[in-house]
Design a protein around this motif. Structure first.
Motif, PDB file in Angstrom:
ATOM      1  N   ASP A 136       0.818  -1.212   0.000  1.00  0.00           N
ATOM      2  CA  ASP A 136       0.000   0.000   0.000  1.00  0.00           C
ATOM      3  C   ASP A 136       0.857   1.270   0.000  1.00  0.00           C
ATOM      4  O   ASP A 136       0.539   2.272  -0.633  1.00  0.00           O
ATOM      5  N   MET A 137       2.003   1.193   0.710  1.00  0.00           N
ATOM      6  CA  MET A 137       2.885   2.366   0.789  1.00  0.00           C
ATOM      7  C   MET A 137       3.473   2.726  -0.568  1.00  0.00           C
ATOM      8  O   MET A 137       3.726   3.897  -0.863  1.00  0.00           O
ATOM      9  N   LEU A 138       3.679   1.724  -1.390  1.00  0.00           N
ATOM     10  CA  LEU A 138       4.287   1.970  -2.713  1.00  0.00           C
ATOM     11  C   LEU A 138       3.311   2.669  -3.650  1.00  0.00           C
ATOM     12  O   LEU A 138       3.704   3.280  -4.629  1.00  0.00           O
ATOM     13  N   LYS A 139       2.034   2.555  -3.326  1.00  0.00           N
ATOM     14  CA  LYS A 139       1.013   3.179  -4.183  1.00  0.00           C
ATOM     15  C   LYS A 139       0.807   4.635  -3.816  1.00  0.00           C
ATOM     16  O   LYS A 139       0.229   5.399  -4.576  1.00  0.00           O
ATOM     17  N   ARG A 140       1.248   5.009  -2.633  1.00  0.00           N
ATOM     18  CA  ARG A 140       1.015   6.385  -2.183  1.00  0.00           C
ATOM     19  C   ARG A 140       2.079   7.339  -2.707  1.00  0.00           C
ATOM     20  O   ARG A 140       3.095   6.927  -3.260  1.00  0.00           O
ATOM     21  N   ALA A 141       1.818   8.640  -2.509  1.00  0.00           N
ATOM     22  CA  ALA A 141       2.819   9.641  -2.891  1.00  0.00           C
ATOM     23  C   ALA A 141       4.043   9.465  -1.998  1.00  0.00           C
ATOM     24  O   ALA A 141       3.917   9.083  -0.833  1.00  0.00           O
ATOM     25  N   LEU A 142       5.212   9.748  -2.527  1.00  0.00           N
ATOM     26  CA  LEU A 142       6.477   9.456  -1.854  1.00  0.00           C
ATOM     27  C   LEU A 142       6.557  10.099  -0.466  1.00  0.00           C
ATOM     28  O   LEU A 142       6.515  11.324  -0.335  1.00  0.00           O
ATOM     29  N   ASN A 143       6.642   9.232   0.538  1.00  0.00           N
ATOM     30  CA  ASN A 143       6.823   9.630   1.948  1.00  0.00           C
ATOM     31  C   ASN A 143       5.663  10.440   2.543  1.00  0.00           C
ATOM     32  O   ASN A 143       5.735  10.841   3.697  1.00  0.00           O
ATOM     33  N   VAL A 144       4.621  10.691   1.766  1.00  0.00           N
ATOM     34  CA  VAL A 144       3.532  11.539   2.273  1.00  0.00           C
ATOM     35  C   VAL A 144       2.676  10.728   3.251  1.00  0.00           C
ATOM     36  O   VAL A 144       2.154   9.673   2.903  1.00  0.00           O
ATOM     37  N   GLY A 145       2.587  11.232   4.465  1.00  0.00           N
ATOM     38  CA  GLY A 145       1.790  10.556   5.492  1.00  0.00           C
ATOM     39  C   GLY A 145       2.495   9.336   6.073  1.00  0.00           C
ATOM     40  O   GLY A 145       1.907   8.590   6.843  1.00  0.00           O
ATOM     41  N   PHE A 146       3.781   9.120   5.712  1.00  0.00           N
ATOM     42  CA  PHE A 146       4.531   7.994   6.283  1.00  0.00           C
ATOM     43  C   PHE A 146       4.982   8.377   7.688  1.00  0.00           C
ATOM     44  O   PHE A 146       5.258   9.546   7.962  1.00  0.00           O
ATOM     45  N   SER A 147       5.111   7.363   8.563  1.00  0.00           N
ATOM     46  CA  SER A 147       5.690   7.623   9.887  1.00  0.00           C
ATOM     47  C   SER A 147       7.200   7.788   9.717  1.00  0.00           C
ATOM     48  O   SER A 147       7.751   7.481   8.647  1.00  0.00           O
ATOM     49  N   GLY A 148       7.870   8.240  10.779  1.00  0.00           N
ATOM     50  CA  GLY A 148       9.331   8.408  10.722  1.00  0.00           C
ATOM     51  C   GLY A 148      10.020   7.117  10.302  1.00  0.00           C
ATOM     52  O   GLY A 148      10.917   7.119   9.463  1.00  0.00           O
ATOM     53  N   GLY A 149       9.568   6.003  10.892  1.00  0.00           N
ATOM     54  CA  GLY A 149      10.170   4.707  10.589  1.00  0.00           C
ATOM     55  C   GLY A 149       9.931   4.285   9.151  1.00  0.00           C
ATOM     56  O   GLY A 149      10.812   3.739   8.488  1.00  0.00           O
ATOM     57  N   GLU A 150       8.731   4.571   8.672  1.00  0.00           N
ATOM     58  CA  GLU A 150       8.393   4.195   7.284  1.00  0.00           C
ATOM     59  C   GLU A 150       9.245   4.982   6.292  1.00  0.00           C
ATOM     60  O   GLU A 150       9.699   4.444   5.283  1.00  0.00           O
TER      61      GLU A 150
END
Lengths: 249, 448
Positions: A136-150
């Motif tokens: 799911d993370m790969l489908k999102r905009a780069l780093n947007v809404g990711f946690s620090g760890g992500e």
């Protein structure tokens, strides 16, 4: 091999790096430790090609080629990778689009053929699984809404895909909990190879429990104040940086 | 005693008066339509072309910008229509309605989908159905603008689309504007979209190839209770010395979902004005757009959003990418009437300035007479984020590629957020096309 010779750097007329010398051999994992404000992050930015700094003197050689006259993207294609302390959010740019653009831009620069989309997907999927990055993370905009760890894991995924010869990790442990730190460290350790050098910048010894360095350099007041083995980090944990700050002055 | 001052007529105003007198006998419609045209022209002529002292036109001084009035476009010839038919063959899906130089061309258009009635404006004016004529006249709201009046005076033709209550129209209805004029010509189209209660539909308006040198188009939209309507307009076929004015007058019933997105790319002077009124309660109205400007292009988006019903949500977001010596204008006025409690209005304009020579004018206005509302506006102007550029470069993207990727992201994120996948992809392609042409060719142009 990275060789930094007599590097003196300033920003807005204020000196930051002062006649710094450092060598990192092929396959070596070198840690740079030091108190706040000694120029550790500046060093990583100057190697990667950030333009805000003025290089007054010296050279940065990667495999014998001076990086200083090269654009950041050319340095990247020559094997330099900087994992950011705070990876940037890029709204509107899908992660997969970005990964494809980055990988192919470097391949093009090196005169290699572009990767096909299925081949890219295969590589990304394999890398993502190892770093516990959800599809799911790969489908999102780069780093947007990711946690620090992500965000940190996403940076390490980029490192795995881009296969640099010199990987610089700038305060990679900041903002990571223990579990995230373990995943990130495992990702980095998996990339250790005789052809790849690492420059690991950190305040704390904690990260070095997980990524054990070959050498530890203490940086103070813009230069390397002491060099030793992995045990130097343990020593610093006990004694702090006070002696080095005083010595360097 | 002093006589009322008559401002001196400009060449363009005099030419418009001549064109109106010459064209009037040939323009479609019965006596009612003729009366509407005459009244409208008087309204226009008394005020003259809007200029910088008229507040709504302060940043787009038409009196200065419109030095001449191009003659009205003639009806397209059979040969040019045949050539157009071939070129149009592979156009995008949906029910295609073709308007050439302001005139609806039935033989190039598709039949109406189920639940929809499509007529030309000329036939509606001739048949004289009072409800439609009243709607087309748009006298109560939006009609006070002099340029809308000029359009009412000279309207050559257009399409009138009526969607039956409850009809669900799956494929988009697509109005395609084309021009066959070789010389600089003017065209005036007026169209209407009436969406019945509970119906849902999508209207796309797009340019096909180059457009007439001066266009003044007006679209009147009425959305019935509980209906859903998406509107997309893409204005990309204008020459650098062209003048284009696009007016949209929208009235929304209760519990309506209305979305409109506009793309402006390429053109000399473009003025897009939207008058949207929430008549009913609990409706959602979203207006958005992206303007991509370079050379000496000038694009003005001016909104008037009136909240008369309670509990409505208005969202207005407009983005500008300005390069070289381009000028952007965003004026947004939200008014909340005394009865329109619980109104939720948010307006935003964001501009990316890519060169020192560009100018961006932002003028938000709120006029609130109700006491229980949440309304806000914001505006940003700035360059690309240098940290983001550096980050992308360290991953191997050359500066130009990194910049293009960030520009695309800035311009296209509204497209992804607001539109369905197919329409979004069409517009994204147009944005990418503009960006890849950026810097590739010199874009110096003259204002009309």
């Amino acid at each position: 091999m990275l060789e930094i010779k007599n590097l003196t750097v300033s920003i807005d007329g204020r000196p930051i790096l002062d006649d710094l010398n450092l060598t990192v051999r092929d396959g070596e994992v070198a840690a740079i430790m030091g108190p706040n404000g000694t120029g550790k992050s500046t060093l990583s930015y100057v190697i990667a090609g950030r333009k805000d700094y003025t290089v007054e003197a010296g050279e940065i050689l990667l495999d014998g080629v001076d990086l200083l006259g090269l654009e950041p993207d050319v340095r990247a294609a020559r094997g330099v990778f900087l994992a950011f302390q705070y990876p940037l959010e890029i709204p509107g740019v899908a992660t997969m689009t970005f990964l494809k653009a980055a990988l192919n831009a470097q391949r093009k620069q090196r005169g290699e053929e572009e990767l096909s989309t299925p081949e890219l997907m295969k590589r990304v999927k394999a890398g993502a699984e190892k770093l516990e990055i959800k599809p799911d993370m790969l489908k999102r905009a780069l780093n947007v809404g990711f946690s620090g760890g992500e965000k940190k894991r996403m940076d390490i995924l980029q490192m795995a895909l881009l296969e640099p010869t010199l990987a610089i990790l700038d305060e990679t442990d900041s903002g990571l909990d223990i579990d995230a730190l373990r995943v990130v460290a495992a990702g980095v350790n998996a990339l250790r190879s005789p052809k790849r050098s690492f420059l690991i910048i950190t305040h704390y010894q904690r990260l070095l429990d997980y990524i054990v360095p070959d050498t530890v350099h203490v940086m103070a007041k813009g230069r390397i104040a002491k060099t030793g083995g992995a045990d130097l980090a343990l020593e610093l944990e006990k004694s702090g940086y006070r002696d080095y700050v005083a010595d360097a002055a | 005693m002093s006589a009322p001052m008559t401002p001196p007529r400009t060449l363009a105003e005099a030419a418009l008066a001549e064109a109106f007198d010459a064209a009037l006998p040939g323009l479609p419609g019965g006596p009612d339509a003729r009366k509407l045209r005459e009244t409208s022209f008087s309204k226009f002529y008394d005020a003259g072309l809007p200029h910088r002292r008229i507040e709504a036109w302060h940043y787009t001084d038409l009196r200065a910008l419109m030095r001449t009035a191009a003659p009205l476009a003639e009806a397209p010839s059979a040969d040019s229509l045949a050539a157009l038919r071939e070129k149009l063959a592979a156009s995008a899906p949906g029910c295609r309605l073709v308007v050439v130089d302001g005139v609806f061309v039935a033989q190039l258009s598709d039949p109406a989908p189920e639940g929809v009635v499509i007529q030309s404006l000329a036939s509606v004016l001739a048949a004289g159905r009072p409800d439609l004529i009243a709607l087309l006249a748009a006298q109560e709201f939006g009609g006070a603008d002099t340029i809308v009046s000029l359009n009412a005076a000279l309207m050559q033709d257009g399409v009138v689309i009526e969607v039956a209550p409850g009809a669900v129209v799956a494929e988009p209805i697509r109005i395609i504007y084309a021009s066959t004029a070789c010389e600089p010509r003017a065209s005036y189209a007026r169209s209407a979209l009436i969406v019945g209660a509970g119906a849902s539909m999508r209207l796309i308006e797009e340019d096909f190839g180059a457009q007439a040198a001066q266009t003044n188009r007006c679209l009147i939209v009425s959305v019935g209770d509980e209906a859903a309507c998406d509107h997309i307009v893409s204005m990309t076929g204008m020459g650098r010395s062209s003048l284009r004015i696009e007016s949209m007058i929208v009235r929304l019933g209760a519990r309506v979902k209305f979305k409109s997105f506009g793309l402006i790319g390429d053109g000399g002077v473009v003025r897009r004005q939207i008058f949207m009124r929430f008549d009913g309660a609990d409706s959602e109205g979203t207006l958005s757009g992206v303007s991509l400007l370079r050379g000496r292009e000038h694009a003005d988006t001016t909104l008037l959003v009136e909240h008369a019903g309670t509990g409505c949500a208005g969202r207005e977001t407009f983005k500008y990418v300005l390069d070289e010596e381009a000028v952007g204008v965003f004026q947004g006025k939200i008014t909340v009437e005394k009865e329109a409690q619980k109104t939720d209005g948010r307006m935003m304009s964001k501009a990316l300035l890519l060169s020192d020579g560009v100018a961006m004018n932002n003028k938000p206005e709120l006029e609130i007479f109700a006491d229980d509302v949440a309304c806000g506006h914001g505006a940003t102007c700035g360059g690309l984020d240098e940290n983001q550029l550096f980050y992308l470069q360290t991953r191997g993207l050359p500066f130009a590629e990194a910049e293009a990727l960030l520009l695309e992201a800035f311009a296209a994120d509204l497209v992804d957020e607001l539109l369905d996948e197919a329409t979004g992809a069409e517009l994204r392609e147009k944005i990418v096309c503009w960006l890849s042409a950026r810097g590739a060719a010199p874009a110096a142009g003259d204002a009309p």
